[in-house]
Design a protein around this motif. Structure first.
Motif, mmCIF file in Angstrom:
data_model
loop_
_atom_site.group_PDB
_atom_site.id
_atom_site.type_symbol
_atom_site.label_atom_id
_atom_site.label_comp_id
_atom_site.label_asym_id
_atom_site.label_seq_id
_atom_site.Cartn_x
_atom_site.Cartn_y
_atom_site.Cartn_z
ATOM 1 N N THR A 140 38.034 56.099 38.278
ATOM 2 C CA THR A 140 38.070 55.186 39.434
ATOM 3 C C THR A 140 38.569 53.802 39.056
ATOM 4 O OG1 THR A 140 35.758 54.503 39.080
ATOM 5 C CG2 THR A 140 36.146 56.426 40.503
ATOM 6 N N ALA A 141 39.357 53.723 37.995
ATOM 7 C CA ALA A 141 39.787 52.408 37.502
ATOM 8 C C ALA A 141 40.535 51.601 38.555
ATOM 9 C CB ALA A 141 40.661 52.591 36.262
ATOM 10 N N GLY A 142 41.233 52.260 39.459
ATOM 11 C CA GLY A 142 42.026 51.528 40.448
ATOM 12 C C GLY A 142 41.260 51.112 41.685
ATOM 13 N N VAL A 143 40.012 51.554 41.822
ATOM 14 C CA VAL A 143 39.226 51.275 43.025
ATOM 15 C C VAL A 143 38.638 49.872 42.931
ATOM 16 C CG1 VAL A 143 37.332 52.055 44.492
ATOM 17 C CG2 VAL A 143 38.688 53.722 43.200
ATOM 18 N N SER A 144 38.776 49.093 44.006
ATOM 19 C CA SER A 144 38.365 47.687 43.989
ATOM 20 C C SER A 144 37.365 47.386 45.105
ATOM 21 C CB SER A 144 39.587 46.775 44.154
ATOM 22 O OG SER A 144 40.552 47.020 43.160
ATOM 23 N N GLN A 145 36.763 46.238 45.005
ATOM 24 C CA GLN A 145 35.824 45.776 46.012
ATOM 25 C C GLN A 145 36.483 45.774 47.397
ATOM 26 O OE1 GLN A 145 34.106 41.968 45.141
ATOM 27 N NE2 GLN A 145 32.945 41.853 47.051
ATOM 28 N N GLN A 183 27.737 53.455 41.076
ATOM 29 C CA GLN A 183 28.759 52.589 40.503
ATOM 30 C C GLN A 183 29.702 52.064 41.579
ATOM 31 O OE1 GLN A 183 32.351 52.928 37.279
ATOM 32 N NE2 GLN A 183 30.393 53.834 36.702
ATOM 33 N N MET A 184 30.046 52.910 42.561
ATOM 34 C CA MET A 184 30.927 52.446 43.632
ATOM 35 C C MET A 184 30.259 51.317 44.421
ATOM 36 S SD MET A 184 33.746 54.067 43.300
ATOM 37 C CE MET A 184 33.348 53.905 41.531
ATOM 38 N N HIS A 185 29.001 51.453 44.730
ATOM 39 C CA HIS A 185 28.317 50.414 45.498
ATOM 40 C C HIS A 185 28.157 49.130 44.694
ATOM 41 C CE1 HIS A 185 26.464 53.280 48.732
ATOM 42 N NE2 HIS A 185 27.656 52.844 49.057
ATOM 43 N N ARG A 186 27.939 49.261 43.406
ATOM 44 C CA ARG A 186 27.859 48.042 42.576
ATOM 45 C C ARG A 186 29.185 47.284 42.592
ATOM 46 N NH1 ARG A 186 24.548 51.146 38.989
ATOM 47 N NH2 ARG A 186 26.380 51.748 37.771
ATOM 48 N N ARG A 187 30.266 48.020 42.800
ATOM 49 C CA ARG A 187 31.589 47.392 42.832
ATOM 50 C C ARG A 187 32.024 47.018 44.246
ATOM 51 N NH1 ARG A 187 34.453 51.873 39.129
ATOM 52 N NH2 ARG A 187 36.355 51.079 40.109
ATOM 53 N N GLY A 188 31.121 47.167 45.222
ATOM 54 C CA GLY A 188 31.439 46.756 46.583
ATOM 55 C C GLY A 188 32.347 47.703 47.322
ATOM 56 N N VAL A 189 32.273 48.998 47.005
ATOM 57 C CA VAL A 189 33.110 50.023 47.636
ATOM 58 C C VAL A 189 32.280 50.761 48.683
ATOM 59 C CG1 VAL A 189 34.457 52.124 47.233
ATOM 60 C CG2 VAL A 189 34.459 50.279 45.529
ATOM 61 N N ARG A 190 32.834 50.976 49.882
ATOM 62 C CA ARG A 190 32.173 51.773 50.915
ATOM 63 C C ARG A 190 32.450 53.247 50.659
ATOM 64 N NH1 ARG A 190 33.822 47.722 54.578
ATOM 65 N NH2 ARG A 190 35.931 48.017 53.743
ATOM 66 N N ALA A 210 48.557 62.624 52.624
ATOM 67 C CA ALA A 210 49.581 62.431 53.651
ATOM 68 C C ALA A 210 49.166 61.375 54.667
ATOM 69 C CB ALA A 210 49.864 63.754 54.359
ATOM 70 N N ALA A 211 47.848 61.144 54.796
ATOM 71 C CA ALA A 211 47.333 60.151 55.743
ATOM 72 C C ALA A 211 47.128 58.783 55.096
ATOM 73 C CB ALA A 211 46.020 60.647 56.342
ATOM 74 N N GLY A 212 47.617 58.615 53.872
ATOM 75 C CA GLY A 212 47.558 57.301 53.242
ATOM 76 C C GLY A 212 46.454 57.108 52.228
ATOM 77 N N TYR A 213 45.738 58.163 51.885
ATOM 78 C CA TYR A 213 44.672 58.070 50.886
ATOM 79 C C TYR A 213 45.254 58.254 49.480
ATOM 80 C CZ TYR A 213 40.823 58.043 54.238
ATOM 81 O OH TYR A 213 39.940 57.691 55.229
ATOM 82 N N HIS A 214 44.713 57.494 48.538
ATOM 83 C CA HIS A 214 45.024 57.690 47.126
ATOM 84 C C HIS A 214 44.022 58.698 46.565
ATOM 85 C CE1 HIS A 214 47.697 54.140 47.103
ATOM 86 N NE2 HIS A 214 46.802 53.632 47.930
ATOM 87 N N ILE A 215 44.500 59.627 45.747
ATOM 88 C CA ILE A 215 43.657 60.713 45.249
ATOM 89 C C ILE A 215 43.043 60.351 43.897
ATOM 90 C CG2 ILE A 215 43.565 63.144 44.618
ATOM 91 C CD1 ILE A 215 44.077 62.532 47.602
ATOM 92 N N ILE A 216 41.748 60.605 43.782
ATOM 93 C CA ILE A 216 41.019 60.466 42.524
ATOM 94 C C ILE A 216 40.670 61.869 42.041
ATOM 95 C CG2 ILE A 216 38.896 59.646 41.428
ATOM 96 C CD1 ILE A 216 38.848 57.389 43.477
ATOM 97 N N ASP A 217 41.183 62.245 40.903
ATOM 98 C CA ASP A 217 40.920 63.574 40.357
ATOM 99 C C ASP A 217 39.604 63.578 39.592
ATOM 100 O OD1 ASP A 217 43.256 64.810 41.310
ATOM 101 O OD2 ASP A 217 44.432 63.990 39.652
ATOM 102 N N ILE A 218 38.722 64.491 39.979
ATOM 103 C CA ILE A 218 37.453 64.685 39.280
ATOM 104 C C ILE A 218 37.485 66.071 38.658
ATOM 105 C CG2 ILE A 218 34.962 64.981 39.559
ATOM 106 C CD1 ILE A 218 35.038 62.936 41.772
ATOM 107 N N ARG A 219 37.342 66.106 37.367
ATOM 108 C CA ARG A 219 37.439 67.385 36.659
ATOM 109 C C ARG A 219 36.047 67.988 36.483
ATOM 110 N NH1 ARG A 219 41.663 69.381 34.179
ATOM 111 N NH2 ARG A 219 42.704 67.351 34.277
ATOM 112 N N ARG A 220 35.927 69.276 36.772
ATOM 113 C CA ARG A 220 34.665 69.964 36.497
ATOM 114 C C ARG A 220 34.485 70.100 34.989
ATOM 115 N NH1 ARG A 220 33.183 75.233 39.853
ATOM 116 N NH2 ARG A 220 31.201 74.710 38.860
#
Length: 360
Positions: free
Chosen positions: A59-64, A87-94, A30-40
């Motif tokens: 995380t295919a949609g997550v970008s630098q 992997q997120m840091h290698r892709r330049g994601v905070r 509701a605050a503008g975040y896109h949800i990434i589903d992680i399955r156990r």
């Protein structure tokens, strides 16, 4: 820049394992975040390559340059946690880690499945429960900047402000405990004069003890929606005991239990251990009682004046609106965003629930 927030997919449970994370995902979306589903999943035998492919797919949609809030722990194995943030840091994601539990604190020993403090040091910002939790992390060598959530939120689609504003004449000087009864084995020896209503799954031995005690109204397990309908207008007891395996009581020195938010969000003032991390917030804002031991329960409840009780119920009704609206999560997400994007920027908040009021 896009903002992302993880959610954990698993089957329904009678505890807060799933619901706390689902509520945060709903608030974040509701605050503008896109949800990434992680399955156990049971991935202990999965190869590193397969694990990386699983993360890449989620995380295919997550970008630098994007910002990602990771709800920790994901309840998968430690490789998943470690591979994900690397992997997120290698892709330049905070990456912001929103901490639900610190396993080392909860289990009283370092978990074998993850180097927990090294994981926290890889994050750009941590969202934590309390200053005590921060102090503990600093003692363990964690240097990552932190912001505070203060309380967990508790959503209820069927809630109304009127329904959850308990009037003094309707309030009963009793207590209710709802949750994981593994943490509450002491209920089997309940000796207080104050009657207690109990919800939760119990083993056969505890069930027999609860059913045999005239001061205990044991109602068994309830799914979330049914439980919320049946909560009586009493004090909510948030009191974990230690077992031979887990030191649940000690853990409350650092974390903010989900059941505290459940009670407050539905109009119930709470009773907590005076040494619990949440006790200061409860006492400062007149949202309940903090006692040293359950031996003080009867006296604390009976000595509370009618005027103090009325004030307490009014305060709980107000704060309950914040909890049901997701306010505590939203302010934590905003603070984390500011810490990532402008780490040297400061702003002094004001108001009845400002940083100063909340003891920061």
């Amino acid at each position: 820049m896009k903002k992302w927030l993880t959610d954990i997919l698993q089957g329904p449970t009678f505890d807060a394992t799933r619901q706390a994370k689902a509520d945060i995902a709903t608030i974040g979306q509701a605050a503008g975040y896109h949800i990434i589903d992680i399955r156990r999943y049971g991935g202990l035998k999965e190869s590193n390559e397969a694990l990386m492919a699983r993360i890449q797919g989620a995380t295919a949609g997550v970008s630098q340059g994007d910002l990602l809030v990771y709800q920790y722990p994901s309840l998968n194995d430690g490789r998943y946690e470690d591979f994900f943030i690397r992997q997120m840091h290698r892709r330049g994601v905070r990456v912001v880690a929103l901490i639900h539990d610190i396993e080392t604190l909860r289990d009283q020993h370092a978990p074998r499945w993850i180097h927990e403090f090294a994981f926290f040091n890889q994050c750009d910002v941590l969202i934590v429960h309390s200053e005590r939790m921060t102090a503990y992390l600093r003692q363990q060598g964690v240097t990552t900047p932190v912001v505070y959530q203060y309380l967990l939120d508790y959503l209820d689609d069927g809630a109304t402000d009127v329904r959850h504003a308990i009037q003094p004449q309707d309030f009963q000087r009793r207590v209710v405990l709802a949750g994981n009864l593994q943490k509450s084995q002491y209920l089997g020896d309940w000796s207080a004069q104050t009657p207690i209503t109990v919800f939760g799954a119990a083993n056969p031995q505890l069930t027999r003890a609860l059913m045999a005690n005239p001061q205990v109204d044991y109602r068994g397990s309830r799914v979330r929606r049914q439980l919320l309908r049946e909560l009586p207008p009493t004090f909510g007891l948030a009191w974990d005991g230690n077992t031979t395996t887990y030191r649940y009581s000690s853990y409350t020195r650092y974390n903010h239990p989900h059941k505290v938010s459940m009670y407050l969000s539905h109009g119930l003032p709470v009773i907590v251990w005076k040494e619990a991390a949440v006790a200061d917030l409860i006492v400062r804002n007149h949202l309940g009682l903090a006692i040293d031991s359950l031996d003080q329960l009867d006296q604390a409840i009976q000595q509370l004046s009618a005027a103090d009780l009325a004030t307490m119920l009014a305060n709980v009704a107000q704060v309950g609106q914040l909890i049901r609206s997701g306010w505590f999560t939203r302010q934590a997400l905003v603070a984390a965003e500011a810490k990532v994007l402008a780490p040297k920027f400061t702003l002094q908040a004001t108001g009845p629930l400002s940083q100063k009021t909340l003891g920061r």
